[in-house]
Design a protein around this motif. Structure first.
Motif, PDB file in Angstrom:
ATOM      1  N   TYR A 200      -5.175  21.895 -16.955  1.00  0.00           N
ATOM      2  CA  TYR A 200      -3.938  21.271 -16.495  1.00  0.00           C
ATOM      3  C   TYR A 200      -4.219  19.931 -15.821  1.00  0.00           C
ATOM      4  N   ILE A 201      -5.322  19.843 -15.093  1.00  0.00           N
ATOM      5  CA  ILE A 201      -5.724  18.562 -14.500  1.00  0.00           C
ATOM      6  C   ILE A 201      -6.095  17.590 -15.617  1.00  0.00           C
ATOM      7  N   GLU A 202      -6.764  18.087 -16.631  1.00  0.00           N
ATOM      8  CA  GLU A 202      -7.117  17.240 -17.775  1.00  0.00           C
ATOM      9  C   GLU A 202      -5.861  16.740 -18.488  1.00  0.00           C
ATOM     10  N   PHE A 203      -4.838  17.595 -18.559  1.00  0.00           N
ATOM     11  CA  PHE A 203      -3.587  17.198 -19.207  1.00  0.00           C
ATOM     12  C   PHE A 203      -2.885  16.099 -18.403  1.00  0.00           C
ATOM     13  N   GLU A 204      -2.916  16.195 -17.075  1.00  0.00           N
ATOM     14  CA  GLU A 204      -2.341  15.139 -16.244  1.00  0.00           C
ATOM     15  C   GLU A 204      -3.066  13.820 -16.482  1.00  0.00           C
ATOM     16  N   GLU A 205      -4.385  13.880 -16.617  1.00  0.00           N
ATOM     17  CA  GLU A 205      -5.157  12.673 -16.910  1.00  0.00           C
ATOM     18  C   GLU A 205      -4.771  12.102 -18.276  1.00  0.00           C
ATOM     19  N   TYR A 206      -4.550  12.981 -19.228  1.00  0.00           N
ATOM     20  CA  TYR A 206      -4.142  12.550 -20.573  1.00  0.00           C
ATOM     21  C   TYR A 206      -2.808  11.809 -20.525  1.00  0.00           C
ATOM     22  N   ILE A 207      -1.857  12.311 -19.728  1.00  0.00           N
ATOM     23  CA  ILE A 207      -0.556  11.646 -19.610  1.00  0.00           C
ATOM     24  C   ILE A 207      -0.744  10.220 -19.094  1.00  0.00           C
ATOM     25  N   LEU A 208      -1.560  10.063 -18.062  1.00  0.00           N
ATOM     26  CA  LEU A 208      -1.786   8.737 -17.474  1.00  0.00           C
ATOM     27  C   LEU A 208      -2.608   7.835 -18.388  1.00  0.00           C
ATOM     28  N   ASN A 209      -3.646   8.401 -18.990  1.00  0.00           N
ATOM     29  CA  ASN A 209      -4.569   7.608 -19.800  1.00  0.00           C
ATOM     30  C   ASN A 209      -4.018   7.297 -21.183  1.00  0.00           C
ATOM     31  N   GLY A 210      -3.191   8.203 -21.705  1.00  0.00           N
ATOM     32  CA  GLY A 210      -2.673   8.034 -23.054  1.00  0.00           C
ATOM     33  C   GLY A 210      -3.714   8.369 -24.097  1.00  0.00           C
TER      34      GLY A 210
END
Length: 447
Positions: A200-210
């Motif tokens: 879930y933390i990785e998914f939040e990073e994905y949202i920000l990083n694209g």
């Protein structure tokens, strides 16, 4: 460039160049060769693969820097690994040193002719093909001679009426998107990037990083955002401004800002025009529509229209616009706080689009169903997207569930209904299947 048709006996060294590919150095009979090792985006390769040897022109579109050139390289690598000779592959990257002087159909044809020999079948790859004005007649001629042709280029041109007329229907368009969440994780693994133990933390990073592939090369958010802003500027300068000769740049930029800041929300042209007027911008509705069309052709945004389930008609108003990549929003704004509702809806839209669903927004009287899906077989499904079904207390939870389930009760057919959320524990009731979004993106759940 790959060395085609050769089976290499020994790998000498692997040298990382950036987040997109490695160069693998091979030794064969005492000589050293190099080949780019591309991360293979199988979800796109499997769509194109049936047409590898066809004379139908393959046009690969998508927002700039989403990885189209690397898909071309992956196809070339795959062809060579199956015995296609290097003499059969002609690769012309028109935006690279040594090729930038090719600007006319005659120069393009001369370059292609200089690469020909006595082979029975040729594979022609032209990257950034719009750099040659009037390329269509040359490409069409080689396709008619049996060449297997692959093209990438500026979306604003490749999606215009001009190319569809000049290529006379002899082409297929393959839409590509930035990395989805599964590809994002797989590419990080492929190039030995660290992945957080909490998905879930990785998914939040994905949202920000694209999911722009090259952004994985950079290790901090600010650098990634600088890179993304550069892409938006490049799109404007190369795909929009020069082609449309936009004279009122401030109005265009304000329209772009309005659309980007209201992604996944119902759009009203009247509201946008009123906003522009209050801010002192004088313009016409036709001009604003044209600017929005430019954003669509450049693949910065995707339009999703409404469909009235009662009248069975598509509605050309209150449509929604989704971003090609959420990094665009965060790069163009100083506020990096996550708004999970719209962000999740945007990511679900892109994921479903990349799976070749036809998507509409469902209107049921005064209610709305986030997505109506239609697959290739003609089957439908209904989808609601929510960050969570859980509120701060029992009553809040009941209100949220009522809001999400109620539209389904108004649908009279028996097609499947889904709620997609980030809840770790799913709530199944009223015949609606509740799916965890991350499980869907990782292929653990299917619609």
């Amino acid at each position: 460039m790959a060395f085609k048709g050769t089976v290499f006996k020994k790998i000498k060294k692997t040298v990382p160049l950036n987040a997109l590919y490695y160069v693998i150095i091979y030794v064969l009979e005492g000589e050293i060769y190099m080949i780019k090792d591309i991360y293979p985006r199988e979800k796109y390769l499997r769509k194109i693969r049936p047409f590898y040897h066809s004379d139908v022109i393959k046009v690969i579109t998508g927002i700039r820097r989403c990885g189209k050139s690397c898909i071309l390289q992956a196809i070339m690598n795959e062809l060579t690994s199956h015995g296609v000779s290097k003499n059969q592959i002609i690769y012309i990257p028109l935006d690279r040193r040594g090729y930038k002087n090719i600007r006319t159909p005659e120069a393009l044809e001369n370059k292609i002719e200089s690469e020909l020999g006595e082979e029975a079948l040729y594979y022609l790859f032209v990257d950034e093909v719009q750099n040659v004005r009037g390329f269509e007649s040359v490409i069409q001629a080689y396709a008619e001679e049996g060449f297997s042709v692959f093209l990438t280029g500026s979306n604003s041109y490749l999606l215009s009426d001009e190319i569809s007329t000049k290529l006379t229907g002899r082409y297929l368009n393959f839409e590509t998107y930035p990395l989805d969440f599964l590809e994002y994780l797989e590419m990080k693994k492929y190039f030995n990037k660290q992945i957080h133990s909490d998905i879930y933390i990785e998914f939040e990073e994905y949202i920000l990083n694209g999911g722009l592939p090259k952004s994985l090369e950079f290790d901090d958010v600010s650098t990634r955002q600088t890179y993304t802003r550069g892409i938006i500027s490049e799109i404007f300068e190369k795909d929009v401004k020069t082609r449309k000769r936009i004279t009122n740049v401030p109005v265009y930029e304000r329209v772009q800002s309005f659309i980007l800041n209201n992604y996944a929300a119902p759009f009203s042209l009247i509201n946008l025009l009123e906003c522009l007027e209050k801010e002192g911008y004088k313009t016409k509705a036709t001009t604003v529509r044209g600017y929005i069309e430019d954003l669509k052709k450049a693949k910065i945004i995707y339009e999703c229209n409404r469909f009235d389930l009662k009248s069975k008609k598509s509605l050309k108003r209150e449509q929604k616009y989704y971003l090609a990549d959420l990094a665009i929003y965060f790069a163009m704004n100083t506020d990096n706080r996550l708004s999970f509702g719209p962000s999740l809806e945007n990511i679900v839209y892109l994921y479903l689009s990349s799976q070749d669903y036809q998507i509409s927004i469902g209107k049921i009287g005064k209610l709305e169903c986030d997505f109506i899906l239609r697959n290739k077989k003609g089957d439908y499904a209904y989808v609601q997207v929510a960050y969570t079904l859980q509120g701060e207390d029992l009553k809040a939870t009941e209100r949220i569930k009522e809001r999400e389930y109620r539209p389904f009760r108004e649908i009279r057919d028996s097609y499947p209904r889904y709620i997609i959320s980030l809840d770790r524990f799913c709530d199944q009731q009223e015949g609606v299947k509740h799916i965890n979004a991350i499980d869907l993106f990782l292929g653990k759940e299917v619609l």
